[in-house]
Structures are given as structure tokens and as C-alpha cells.
Design a protein around this motif. Structure first.
Motif, short mmCIF file in Angstrom:
data_model
loop_
_atom_site.label_atom_id
_atom_site.label_comp_id
_atom_site.label_asym_id
_atom_site.label_seq_id
_atom_site.Cartn_x
_atom_site.Cartn_y
_atom_site.Cartn_z
N TRP A 81 -7.07 0.52 -2.31
CA TRP A 81 -7.86 0.32 -1.10
C TRP A 81 -7.03 0.58 0.15
O TRP A 81 -5.87 0.16 0.23
CB TRP A 81 -8.40 -1.11 -1.05
N PRO B 175 -7.09 -7.60 -1.29
CA PRO B 175 -7.75 -7.68 -2.60
C PRO B 175 -6.90 -8.43 -3.62
O PRO B 175 -5.67 -8.28 -3.65
CB PRO B 175 -7.90 -6.20 -3.00
N TYR C 188 0.84 -1.19 0.00
CA TYR C 188 0.00 0.00 0.00
C TYR C 188 0.88 1.25 0.00
O TYR C 188 1.93 1.30 0.66
CB TYR C 188 -0.91 0.02 1.23
N LYS D 156 -12.42 -6.67 -5.66
CA LYS D 156 -11.74 -5.40 -5.39
C LYS D 156 -10.49 -5.28 -6.26
O LYS D 156 -9.76 -6.26 -6.44
CB LYS D 156 -11.30 -5.33 -3.92
N THR E 30 -16.44 -2.44 1.18
CA THR E 30 -15.69 -1.47 1.97
C THR E 30 -14.29 -2.00 2.27
O THR E 30 -14.03 -3.20 2.17
CB THR E 30 -16.40 -1.16 3.30
N TYR E 31 -13.42 -1.10 2.67
CA TYR E 31 -12.01 -1.46 2.89
C TYR E 31 -11.84 -2.43 4.06
O TYR E 31 -10.92 -3.25 4.07
CB TYR E 31 -11.18 -0.20 3.16
N PRO F 58 -12.52 2.07 -4.28
CA PRO F 58 -13.15 2.83 -3.20
C PRO F 58 -13.53 4.23 -3.67
O PRO F 58 -12.87 5.22 -3.37
CB PRO F 58 -12.06 2.86 -2.12
N SER G 252 -4.90 7.72 -1.36
CA SER G 252 -6.22 7.25 -1.78
C SER G 252 -6.38 7.20 -3.29
O SER G 252 -5.53 7.66 -4.05
CB SER G 252 -7.30 8.15 -1.20
N GLY H 216 -14.90 2.94 0.38
CA GLY H 216 -15.65 1.87 -0.25
C GLY H 216 -16.62 2.46 -1.25
O GLY H 216 -16.53 3.63 -1.61
#
Length: 568
Positions: free
Chosen positions: A488, A497, A337, A483, A541-542, A507, A350, A521
Motif C-alpha cells: 500500500w 495496515p 514502505y 489491508k 483506499t490507501y 491495492p 507498487s 485501492g
């Protein structure tokens, strides 16, 4: 939010009374009859139940912290069982204390409405909209279970009286200390100038009433800032048993951990990290992923900033890198991430703050849909025998489609650039191609002619619940399989995901009960309505590993994935 992993206790709701009775001798009651679930931790609760419309108002008891939470508007919130019948609110009370402004934690989504008292400034700050602002606090609970459950006695709540079930007495906030109300009255009426606000000869006095000077020595302006240790643990209002002398008030205050941790440390270069001397063994960061542990263990960690030590945020511990104005815009990769420095803390990069990237699943065969109305091209994918759009619809021509006029659709947070990445959000009547009055009125079932093209391109239609159930079945109800692999936010309890089916859900943002949950999400549209003002949607949703059925308001909107019409 990152949670600690622990085993689930095999309790039922009916056994809470016995559990609490064994764990407490308080006669004040626990509200056990109002508890619907019992779990060993927040993490295990999230694995077992979701806070959705069916659990609205349900209360869960968490045994590891001996506290309760209540499902409210899609999220679990703190709930005081002892104060359930009180007319006073206890939401905005002081819940934490820091020594200086630089020691404040990051004001983020998870700390919204949290309150911190800054001792050096002698003010209360509340987390509001991702920034700390000053707030004079006046609301305190009418009763609490124990002395430790009391809010910090600060000048803004001086004179507040709270009943403590554990000792069966009222206490009052006086001169930055909670003291027994009856002793305070006796002291006030007799004009007693003693530093003690209770009777030294009262053999029934509990540990919190012990004279501070007997334990720590005298506090005055001359020894302002001096630290003292309560070796016998008799005072009871400092969790670490350290106290510092506040020379202005000439009273001993509970010493913040960061004050003890850095005692005697010399200055160092900016960016140097070091574990706190006191709290290093307290395992403060036990809730972070293993890769975030500092030197293989948890504990408070500090680093040098502008020549002085300050406590590091969770993400700074994870990446072991300073985030300040000099590093604003820098990015770090953590467990797949991306995080970005916003000048104060590392925040999740994001969907809308990151660059546009190819989020489609490599190895999946995609088709192409060209919407001839606006010449926008979409990828498509076959799932469960149906051909779905693999991107959210962006169509917005209100001149050609009159149901899109007057706000029938919108971009997340009204930014047109967000529609390029996340697609448009459609109000239910607009996506169905009917008058906006049906956002608050029931559309007669007899008027619905399947398939409903609505706002979809020619040859495509708005999916119904049956088609969504078929997709969910193909995914084994695994949100991870639909996803996108990037974009996310991280959650320890959710399956990572993998986008195995190629659906590529992102999201894109959603609202629930008029609250904007941001890009955590999204809710997908169906043609099925529920009563006059709601429709059946399916959310991803995350923090959840599942695809959830969600009854949403028609005006709140949803993201649309059209399905290709079947060939006759």
C-alpha cells in the motif's frame, strides 16, 4: 499525499460569514453561503469527512490556507469562492514558477494538470500523464481576491485583464508585470516612454505600484542576472522580497528561492546534500514525516547533480540519495514502505511493479479453496463466522462461462500479468452470471435467488451487503485490519495496515466515474444493485482508515471475494 498535522477548529458552516468578514475588508464577497464544512487544514478535513458520492459537490473551507476545496469525482479539488459564478475556467493557469528545467518538481499523480512557468525557457509546462509538456495557456480567472492570487504574468497571457477585489480595480498583464489597467491606458494613450506604467504622483498608489528603479536600481542588459533585495517590502510581487534583473526585458522579476539559496555556492561532488541558505528556515518540508526532515529541521534542500546544484525532491530528501538514470531501478526502504528510482524521482514501489511476495498475515489460520474449473488455489479465512476468500478471484474461462465473453472481466490496465497479483475485475452482470444488458438495466429483484453463485466456484457465492457489513463489524470498520501489510502507498493520515483479520486486501486498482485511480485501492463486489447502472461496492483506499460503502457503475467493475455457502 502527506499533510501537515494541526488542530481542528470547532467551527460550523454557518459561522464562515463571520470568519471571513473579520478576516477581510474586501467588498467583493466570499461565497460563504456556499461552504458546507470548515476545517483548519486538509489533514483534519480528511479525518472528518470523505469525498464520496454523498459529498459530491460539497465545498470545504480550510482556514490555514484561507482557501476552499470541492468534492469532485471522489477527490477534493481547489475551488475559487470568488469566481464561483464566473463562466471562465481558472484550472489551467500558472500556479508556480521555476528558474530552469532541472528545477521542475516531479510530475506525479498529485500534480496532474498543475502548470509551471520555466523562466529560462520562457515556456509554460503542464503536468500531463506523469510527464511535463508544453502548453500555451490562455485561460485566466476573470476576478481574484488579492494581487497575490493573480497568475504569473507571462508572455502567453499578455493583455489579460483581471478584476482584483482587494483593490477594487482591473489589472492587466503587460511586459511580464500586472499593472493597474487605468494607468496602463493613460500611459498608452500619452505614449509615455517612462519605465513606470503608472503615475508617480498618485498618492493613492498601493505598494505594488512603487517604481522598481527607486527601490532596486536600474535593470539593463549590462546587469542581467543581478540580485536585489526589497528591504522595505514595498513592491509586493515576490514572496521572498528578492528580485533579479532580466536583461532581455530590462525589468525586475521575482527571484525564485532556489536562485537565492545557492548564491555563491561552489561546485561539489554528485550526491552531496545541503540546506538552502535562504529557505532553510521556511520549513518547506513540514508536511513530510519526521524521519524525512533534513538535519532535524524542514527547509529547501539541494544536492549536486551533474556538477551543479538543483533542488531535491521530497523523496530524495527523505532517503538523502540521488535518483537519476544511473540509479534507475534502485530501491529504498522508508518507514516500512519500498520506493524505487524511476530515473527521475523515487516513486512508491507498487503492487504491480514489485516482486511477488507472501502478503498473508503470519499467525492467522488460513484454509484452502481449489477452484476445479481452472485448478487455481486460493487461501481462505474465517471472519465473523463466514468463510471468505483471502485472495481476489482470477477465474476467466469465457468458453465455459458465457457471461464472461465480450469483456465481461479484465485485468487492471489490460495487462494479464496484473491479474496474477491483483485478481480480475468483473463487470457486475458477469459476476452475477446474467446477460450483459443488465449492466445498464435493472435486474428484477424477483429473479434473484440467494445465494447467487454467479462466477464463484461451486459451493461459494457472491456476497451481499449484509455479509460485508458483518465483515466491517468484525473489523471495527478499520481498513487497517483487512489491508495487507505490504503493497500500500504511504499516507500520513491513514492507520498503518496490520491485516489483523487476514483478509489481505491489496491495492489492485479501481475506477470511479470512468476515471482510473490506479493501484491506490480497490472496490469489492456485492450482489446488490442500485438502479439500472450501479451496484453497491465496498472500497479500501490507501488514504482512508475506513472501509467505505461505494455506489459504483456496473461497467466499472470490482474485485470479487466469494463467500462459502452455509451448510444446511
Amino acid at each position: 499525499m502527506m499533510k501537515n498535522k494541526v488542530l481542528l477548529f470547532a467551527f460550523s458552516a454557518v459561522s464562515l460569514s463571520a470568519l471571513v468578514a473579520c478576516g477581510s475588508s474586501s467588498s467583493g464577497g466570499t461565497g460563504a453561503a456556499d461552504v458546507d464544512y470548515i476545517f483548519s487544514s486538509y489533514s483534519e478535513m480528511n479525518k472528518s469527512v470523505s469525498c464520496n458520492y454523498s459529498n459530491e459537490g460539497k465545498v470545504a473551507y480550510l482556514t490555514d490556507i484561507e482557501s476552499a476545496v470541492i468534492c469532485s469525482d471522489g477527490y477534493w479539488e481547489d475551488y475559487d469562492l470568488n469566481a464561483k459564478d464566473s463562466t471562465s475556467e481558472s484550472k489551467n493557469i500558472v500556479v508556480d514558477t521555476v528558474f530552469s528545467y532541472s528545477s521542475l518538481p516531479s510530475c506525479n499523480y498529485y500534480r496532474e494538470d498543475s502548470v509551471v512557468y520555466v523562466r529560462s525557457l520562457q515556456i509554460n509546462l503542464v503536468c500531463d500523464g506523469y510527464s511535463w509538456r508544453e502548453e500555451a495557456l490562455t485561460l485566466v480567472p476573470t476576478s481574484v481576491s488579492t494581487m497575490k492570487a493573480l497568475p504569473t504574468c507571462v508572455p502567453s497571457i499578455a493583455g489579460a485583464i483581471v478584476y482584483v477585489n482587494g483593490i477594487g480595480e482591473d489589472v492587466i498583464c503587460s511586459e511580464k508585470r500586472w499593472v493597474e489597467y487605468r494607468h496602463w491606458l493613460e500611459s498608452s494613450s500619452s505614449m509615455n516612454t517612462s519605465s513606470s506604467s503608472y503615475d508617480d504622483d498618485d498618492e493613492s498608489s498601493s505598494s505594488y505600484k512603487t517604481d522598481e528603479e527607486e527601490v532596486l536600481g536600474k535593470c539593463s542588459a549590462e546587469n542581467n542576472g543581478m540580485l536585489a533585495y526589497d528591504s522595505n517590502h514595498v513592491l509586493g510581487y515576490s514572496t521572498n522580497y528578492y528580485y533579479y534583473c532580466d536583461g532581455t526585458w530590462e525589468s525586475w522579476e521575482a527571484a525564485p528561492s532556489e536562485m537565492i539559496d545557492t548564491l555563491g555556492w561552489e561546485s561539489a561532488e554528485d550526491g552531496i546534500f545541503r540546506a538552502g541558505d535562504y529557505s532553510y528556515k521556511s520549513n518547506r518540508y513540514r508536511d513530510l514525516p519526521v524521519i524525512c526532515n533534513f538535519n532535524g529541521e524542514g527547509g529547501s534542500v539541494y544536492f549536486v547533480h551533474d556538477g551543479s546544484w538543483r533542488i531535491a525532491t521530497d523523496m530524495e530528501v527523505c532517503v538523502l540519495r540521488l535518483c537519476n538514470n544511473d540509479h534507475a531501478g534502485d530501491t529504498e526502504l522508508l518507514d516500512g514502505y519500498t520506493y524505487r528510482c524511476n530515473g527521475e524521482d523515487w516513486v512508491f514501489d507498487s503492487l504491480y511493479s514489485s516482486a511477488k511476495v507472501d502478503r498473508f498475515k503470519k499467525g492467522v489460520t488460513y484454509g484452502t479453496l481449489l477452484d476445479e474449473r481452472d485448478n487455481i488455489s486460493y487461501k481462505t479465512v474465517v471472519i465473523g463466522g463466514k468463510t471468505w476468500m483471502a485472495e481476489n478471484l482470477k477465474y476467466a474461462d469465457s468458453a465455459s462461462t458465457i457471461t464472461l465473453k465480450a469483456g465481461g472481466s479484465f485485468c487492471w490496465r489490460d495487462d494479464p500479468a496484473n491479474c496474477e497479483l491483483g485478481g480480475r475485475t468483473y463487470k457486475w452482470a458477469a459476476l452475477m452470471g446474467i446477460a450483459s444488458t443488465y449492466n445498464t438495466q435493472k435486474y428484477a429483484d424477483s429473479l434473484v435467488k440467494k445465494p447467487v453463485q454467479g462466477v464463484c466456484p461451486s459451493g461459494w457465492h457472491v456476497p451481499d451487503s449484509t455479509e460485508w457489513k458483518s465483515l466491517i463489524s468484525a473489523a471495527n470498520n478499520s481498513a487497517a485490519m483487512i489491508k495487507s501489510e505490504t503493497g500500500w502507498p504511504y499516507d500520513e493520515d491513514a492507520v498503518l495496515p496490520n491485516n489483523a483479520l487476514g483478509f489481505t486486501a491489496v491495492p489492485a486498482g479501481y475506477t470511479y466515474s470512468s476515471y482510473d485511480y490506479g493501484n491506490l485501492g480497490e472496490v469489492f463486489c456485492t450482489m446488490h444493485q442500485v438502479g439500472a447502472s450501479s451496484f453497491v461496492g465496498y472500497s479500501v483506499t490507501y488514504s482512508s482508515s475506513y472501509i467505505s460503502r461505494r455506489e459504483s457503475t456496473k461497467v466499472g467493475g470490482c474485485h470479487l471475494r466469494c463467500v462459502q455457502d452455509s451448510e444446511e
